[in-house]
Design a protein around this motif. Sequence first.
Motif, PDB file in Angstrom:
ATOM      1  N   ALA A   1      -2.880 -44.722  16.049  1.00  0.00           N
ATOM      2  CA  ALA A   1      -3.471 -45.465  17.171  1.00  0.00           C
ATOM      3  C   ALA A   1      -2.403 -46.270  17.901  1.00  0.00           C
ATOM      4  O   ALA A   1      -2.373 -46.309  19.144  1.00  0.00           O
ATOM      5  CB  ALA A   1      -4.583 -46.380  16.661  1.00  0.00           C
ATOM      6  N   TYR A   2      -1.517 -46.915  17.140  1.00  0.00           N
ATOM      7  CA  TYR A   2      -0.444 -47.683  17.773  1.00  0.00           C
ATOM      8  C   TYR A   2       0.473 -46.774  18.590  1.00  0.00           C
ATOM      9  O   TYR A   2       0.911 -47.146  19.691  1.00  0.00           O
ATOM     10  CB  TYR A   2       0.377 -48.408  16.703  1.00  0.00           C
ATOM     11  N   ALA A   3       0.798 -45.603  18.050  1.00  0.00           N
ATOM     12  CA  ALA A   3       1.671 -44.682  18.772  1.00  0.00           C
ATOM     13  C   ALA A   3       1.014 -44.216  20.067  1.00  0.00           C
ATOM     14  O   ALA A   3       1.678 -44.081  21.103  1.00  0.00           O
ATOM     15  CB  ALA A   3       2.032 -43.484  17.892  1.00  0.00           C
ATOM     16  N   THR A   4      -0.296 -43.975  20.015  1.00  0.00           N
ATOM     17  CA  THR A   4      -1.019 -43.579  21.223  1.00  0.00           C
ATOM     18  C   THR A   4      -1.034 -44.728  22.229  1.00  0.00           C
ATOM     19  O   THR A   4      -0.907 -44.520  23.446  1.00  0.00           O
ATOM     20  CB  THR A   4      -2.456 -43.165  20.873  1.00  0.00           C
TER      21      THR A   4
ATOM     22  N   THR B   1      -0.028 -59.639  23.039  1.00  0.00           N
ATOM     23  CA  THR B   1      -1.324 -59.346  23.657  1.00  0.00           C
ATOM     24  C   THR B   1      -2.438 -59.230  22.626  1.00  0.00           C
ATOM     25  O   THR B   1      -3.608 -59.189  22.993  1.00  0.00           O
ATOM     26  CB  THR B   1      -1.257 -58.032  24.468  1.00  0.00           C
ATOM     27  N   LEU B   2      -2.078 -59.158  21.343  1.00  0.00           N
ATOM     28  CA  LEU B   2      -3.049 -59.130  20.251  1.00  0.00           C
ATOM     29  C   LEU B   2      -2.524 -59.988  19.117  1.00  0.00           C
ATOM     30  O   LEU B   2      -1.316 -60.112  18.930  1.00  0.00           O
ATOM     31  CB  LEU B   2      -3.277 -57.698  19.747  1.00  0.00           C
ATOM     32  N   PRO B   3      -3.417 -60.585  18.320  1.00  0.00           N
ATOM     33  CA  PRO B   3      -2.965 -61.399  17.190  1.00  0.00           C
ATOM     34  C   PRO B   3      -2.297 -60.545  16.119  1.00  0.00           C
ATOM     35  O   PRO B   3      -2.468 -59.327  16.056  1.00  0.00           O
ATOM     36  CB  PRO B   3      -4.265 -62.013  16.647  1.00  0.00           C
ATOM     37  N   ARG B   4      -1.561 -61.218  15.244  1.00  0.00           N
ATOM     38  CA  ARG B   4      -0.898 -60.543  14.138  1.00  0.00           C
ATOM     39  C   ARG B   4      -1.913 -60.068  13.100  1.00  0.00           C
ATOM     40  O   ARG B   4      -2.910 -60.727  12.836  1.00  0.00           O
ATOM     41  CB  ARG B   4       0.083 -61.495  13.439  1.00  0.00           C
ATOM     42  N   ILE B   5      -1.600 -58.923  12.479  1.00  0.00           N
ATOM     43  CA  ILE B   5      -2.459 -58.378  11.443  1.00  0.00           C
ATOM     44  C   ILE B   5      -2.577 -59.344  10.269  1.00  0.00           C
ATOM     45  O   ILE B   5      -3.652 -59.539   9.708  1.00  0.00           O
ATOM     46  CB  ILE B   5      -1.902 -57.031  10.922  1.00  0.00           C
TER      47      ILE B   5
ATOM     48  N   GLY C   1      -3.231 -57.856  28.088  1.00  0.00           N
ATOM     49  CA  GLY C   1      -3.713 -59.090  27.475  1.00  0.00           C
ATOM     50  C   GLY C   1      -5.052 -59.516  28.040  1.00  0.00           C
ATOM     51  O   GLY C   1      -5.934 -59.975  27.310  1.00  0.00           O
ATOM     52  N   LEU C   2      -5.226 -59.360  29.349  1.00  0.00           N
ATOM     53  CA  LEU C   2      -6.486 -59.720  30.001  1.00  0.00           C
ATOM     54  C   LEU C   2      -7.643 -58.887  29.458  1.00  0.00           C
ATOM     55  O   LEU C   2      -8.731 -59.411  29.182  1.00  0.00           O
ATOM     56  CB  LEU C   2      -6.351 -59.515  31.511  1.00  0.00           C
ATOM     57  N   MET C   3      -7.402 -57.590  29.261  1.00  0.00           N
ATOM     58  CA  MET C   3      -8.455 -56.713  28.750  1.00  0.00           C
ATOM     59  C   MET C   3      -8.789 -57.006  27.287  1.00  0.00           C
ATOM     60  O   MET C   3      -9.920 -56.808  26.844  1.00  0.00           O
ATOM     61  CB  MET C   3      -8.025 -55.240  28.896  1.00  0.00           C
ATOM     62  N   GLY C   4      -7.795 -57.469  26.533  1.00  0.00           N
ATOM     63  CA  GLY C   4      -8.026 -57.729  25.116  1.00  0.00           C
ATOM     64  C   GLY C   4      -8.593 -59.096  24.815  1.00  0.00           C
ATOM     65  O   GLY C   4      -9.093 -59.331  23.699  1.00  0.00           O
TER      66      GLY C   4
ATOM     67  N   GLY D   1      -5.020 -50.904  20.464  1.00  0.00           N
ATOM     68  CA  GLY D   1      -4.412 -51.957  19.669  1.00  0.00           C
ATOM     69  C   GLY D   1      -5.387 -52.555  18.682  1.00  0.00           C
ATOM     70  O   GLY D   1      -5.045 -52.837  17.526  1.00  0.00           O
ATOM     71  N   MET D   2      -6.643 -52.748  19.109  1.00  0.00           N
ATOM     72  CA  MET D   2      -7.664 -53.296  18.229  1.00  0.00           C
ATOM     73  C   MET D   2      -8.000 -52.314  17.111  1.00  0.00           C
ATOM     74  O   MET D   2      -8.149 -52.709  15.949  1.00  0.00           O
ATOM     75  CB  MET D   2      -8.917 -53.615  19.035  1.00  0.00           C
ATOM     76  N   ILE D   3      -8.118 -51.036  17.445  1.00  0.00           N
ATOM     77  CA  ILE D   3      -8.401 -50.025  16.420  1.00  0.00           C
ATOM     78  C   ILE D   3      -7.280 -49.976  15.386  1.00  0.00           C
ATOM     79  O   ILE D   3      -7.518 -49.920  14.171  1.00  0.00           O
ATOM     80  CB  ILE D   3      -8.574 -48.631  17.073  1.00  0.00           C
ATOM     81  N   GLY D   4      -6.031 -49.997  15.875  1.00  0.00           N
ATOM     82  CA  GLY D   4      -4.902 -49.996  14.951  1.00  0.00           C
ATOM     83  C   GLY D   4      -4.912 -51.208  14.047  1.00  0.00           C
ATOM     84  O   GLY D   4      -4.645 -51.106  12.840  1.00  0.00           O
ATOM     85  N   ALA D   5      -5.239 -52.372  14.619  1.00  0.00           N
ATOM     86  CA  ALA D   5      -5.271 -53.602  13.835  1.00  0.00           C
ATOM     87  C   ALA D   5      -6.348 -53.540  12.757  1.00  0.00           C
ATOM     88  O   ALA D   5      -6.104 -53.871  11.585  1.00  0.00           O
ATOM     89  CB  ALA D   5      -5.515 -54.798  14.752  1.00  0.00           C
TER      90      ALA D   5
END
Length: 321
Positions: free
Chosen positions: A17-20, A303-307, A42-45, A217-221
């Motif tokens: 997912a991250y690679a995509t 743009t996303l929090p840390r895992i 960031g706005l979308m997330g 990014g959310m799916i990967g997280a």
Amino acid sequence: MSPTLRGALLSLAAFAAYATHDVVVKYLGGTYSAFQTMFFAGLMGFPLVTVLLLSDRKDGTLIPRHPWWTAIRTVSAVVTGVMGFYAFSVLPMATCYAIFFAMPLLITLMAIPMLGEKVGIRRGIAVIVGLLGVLIVLRPGSGDGFSLGHLAALGAATTGSLSSIIVRKIGRDERSVVLMLYPMVLTFVATGATMPFVYQPMPVEDLALTAVMAFLGMIGALASIAAYRIAAAVIVAPMQYSQIIWAALYGWLFFNETVDFYTAVGSAVIIASGIYIVLRESTPSISQNRPVLENRSRWEIGTLPRISSWLKRFDRGGDQA
């Protein structure tokens, strides 16, 4: 299916997912500046992340207990994102990943002065070998090798490593909401401030792609969190290197890229040294701090929090990162 295998498969899915996600970064980077892409991603997330942050009902304020470390880490996260996005826009995907894979090596080095980590001769040799692999990829002095894009990728790996080490240093004291929110807010504000200078009108299709970035990014997280909850970190962490396979495939499929000999050899050297460091850290008598194994996030883009912040909140309902 064993927990170990499930954890490994979930981690592989996360990094796919991250690679995509990075394919979209590279595609948009061909038209728009890194600042604009990060701003809209960031706005979308923000909506989903805001829901997650509001779920933290633990008493406390948003004032950091370590303001200077928090400030340095916040700035480093934003700089990492900008340089990383730029690197993807001008370099082959496989080259970017090869350089980003130097992060475990840099984290190991930074952990010596910042965390008091003692690195023995075996891990020291692994770091030196890995850095030689980076030089193979970069080819400094080569007329057609080293470029501003290579410098940006190396800079992103360095500042990303610094951000990870700072989180490891102050994470026990700081509220997870502080560690998650500050980089995101600064990313939004800093990239937003550049919009009058770099903004280019975006058709609805490209704007939708920034939403796709946030979703991937959310799916990967979430997949990474599930993987770390099921399997040991020593199993999950090396799965990040699977991204080089996706990079080669996506680069060829979408951008007519090929993996040159130096990138392939350098990547192999970097990956081998990184896996060795992970295996050494998994032995308690070797490493007390486990700086690489405890770095459960990939390079941070702001743009996303840390895992790691999410993971410890979900596991303990606590306040650590």
